[in-house]
Motif scaffolding. Sequence first.
Motif, mmCIF file in Angstrom:
data_model
loop_
_atom_site.group_PDB
_atom_site.id
_atom_site.type_symbol
_atom_site.label_atom_id
_atom_site.label_comp_id
_atom_site.label_asym_id
_atom_site.label_seq_id
_atom_site.Cartn_x
_atom_site.Cartn_y
_atom_site.Cartn_z
ATOM 1 N N ASP A 358 0.849 -0.877 -0.129
ATOM 2 C CA ASP A 358 -0.141 -0.165 -0.340
ATOM 3 C C ASP A 358 0.763 1.425 0.132
ATOM 4 O O ASP A 358 2.113 1.038 0.960
ATOM 5 C CB ASP A 358 -1.022 0.151 0.737
ATOM 6 C CG ASP A 358 -1.697 -1.187 1.209
ATOM 7 O OD1 ASP A 358 -1.743 -1.956 -0.061
ATOM 8 O OD2 ASP A 358 -2.244 -1.866 2.382
ATOM 9 N N HIS A 377 6.339 4.808 0.395
ATOM 10 C CA HIS A 377 5.367 4.505 1.738
ATOM 11 C C HIS A 377 6.147 3.983 2.787
ATOM 12 O O HIS A 377 6.730 3.677 3.619
ATOM 13 C CB HIS A 377 5.577 1.998 2.161
ATOM 14 C CG HIS A 377 5.325 2.038 0.095
ATOM 15 N ND1 HIS A 377 4.400 1.414 -0.114
ATOM 16 C CD2 HIS A 377 6.737 2.109 -0.604
ATOM 17 C CE1 HIS A 377 4.394 1.148 -2.302
ATOM 18 N NE2 HIS A 377 5.991 1.559 -1.843
ATOM 19 N N LYS A 397 -3.515 7.007 -4.368
ATOM 20 C CA LYS A 397 -3.377 5.959 -3.865
ATOM 21 C C LYS A 397 -3.129 4.539 -3.751
ATOM 22 O O LYS A 397 -4.482 4.158 -4.919
ATOM 23 C CB LYS A 397 -4.060 6.033 -2.459
ATOM 24 C CG LYS A 397 -4.229 7.130 -1.496
ATOM 25 C CD LYS A 397 -4.958 7.522 0.425
ATOM 26 C CE LYS A 397 -4.936 8.455 0.502
ATOM 27 N NZ LYS A 397 -5.361 8.291 2.226
ATOM 28 N N ASP A 399 -2.738 -0.012 -3.494
ATOM 29 C CA ASP A 399 -2.971 -0.971 -3.362
ATOM 30 C C ASP A 399 -1.877 -2.500 -3.312
ATOM 31 O O ASP A 399 -1.498 -2.460 -4.273
ATOM 32 C CB ASP A 399 -4.512 -1.410 -2.664
ATOM 33 C CG ASP A 399 -5.809 -0.829 -2.448
ATOM 34 O OD1 ASP A 399 -5.013 -0.015 -1.047
ATOM 35 O OD2 ASP A 399 -6.323 -0.774 -2.654
ATOM 36 N N THR A 400 -1.833 -2.930 -2.250
ATOM 37 C CA THR A 400 -1.358 -4.176 -2.931
ATOM 38 C C THR A 400 -1.690 -4.997 -3.679
ATOM 39 O O THR A 400 -2.659 -4.870 -3.780
ATOM 40 C CB THR A 400 -0.673 -5.222 -1.226
ATOM 41 O OG1 THR A 400 -0.270 -4.642 -0.172
ATOM 42 C CG2 THR A 400 0.226 -6.406 -1.998
#
Length: 435
Positions: A358, A377, A397, A399-400
């Motif tokens: 993230d 990060h 933004k 996400d993984t």
Amino acid sequence: MKLQKLAFILVFIAFAFSARAQTANELRRKKEAIQREIEQLQENLSKTTSGKKLTLQQINGLNAQIRLRQDKIGTINSEIKNLDNQISTNTNTVHTLQGQLGDLKKEYAAMIRFAQRNRNSYDKMMFIFAAKDFNQAYKRIKYLQQFGQYRKKQAGYIENTQQDLNGKIRVLDKTLKEKSSLLKDQEIEKDRLAKDKSEQAVALSKLSKQERQFKQDIASRKKQQAQIDRAIRAAIQRAIEEARRKALEEARIAAAKAAAEARAAAAKAKAENKPAPTATTAPATTKVKSSSEALTATPENAKLSSGFENNRGRLPWPCANGTITERFGVHMVDRASINNEGVYITMAEGSAVRAVFDGKVNTVFNQYGKYIVLISHGDYFTVYANLKSVSVSVGDKVDTKQNIGVIGNTGDDAILNFQIRRISTPLNPEAWISK
């Protein structure tokens, strides 16, 4: 007592076998994963070796293939060692069970002989009536009953032990066959490794004939990579300055607010003819002490930084399938020194590139016709270079495992330059991504 000992041995063996089975499964999965990497690398190499000009990517690909082949042979050796341990354990178990079975049969034979000597009802009645008193007679009756039950149990123990023995012998035979199969695989892989090394020797011989052109390619690659790394460090520095500016602005606003509250409190006290309140120290407005403090000043960024650090060794790969064909750090290529601040991952053309954790897209820029994405990060940054197209923008933004773009070609191969940095310090990605 002997039966308890036998039960303990069987439980211990079952536990040990379960643990070894888990290890065997892990080794098998590792070997299969290595084979998939080798196959993908061979597919990429078959596309690129058709050209007359030898490239740095081809040399790196051949070296990576040899390394993977050696890893696979090492894994097979570990499997063989694991099977040797199983064979030794199972052989000892078979001997133990054979010994226990022999003891049980001897005990059972002795009971049968005793029962034969006392087989008629008259002998049993005489044994009971020969007691001194009623108490002893009752105990003798119970003894005869328990003796019969114990004899049945012994027969059951013998049968179960025989079944366990037969099962262990079958497992032992299966393990021996698996070892024989692995030894054949090992010989095949050794032959393939010899072939790979032969191809490497041919490539290096070809390289000597193209040495001048190859050195020019390396020099061009070093120059381009140095410019890309400078651009990445500059982008990180801008992120640090921006974080520091925001922290100072927040500190200035907090100081102004505290000063206003102090003036209001003093005015109120004066109007009420009360002593002025004791002045409190205003929040400091000095510069943030370090770059790390600036980048983790907000709770959100501090959480991201901590989460990234806690996932060291467990981060997903930046692609679904790929092989590291050039490793981190300084290494020699044809007597030329190359300092790689990340790793190069060769993958199938058109593969998606994804974020490993993230974060927030800090920078997207184009260099030499390819895109580079920098994701922050907290005080850690990940870099994804050599993208043909991107699907994220600055400020997004992510996400993984979220896709951020598609890999482009470098020469003849689809290669991702992947970096991990703490502030501006490059870190070895192989220590961070999962094995």
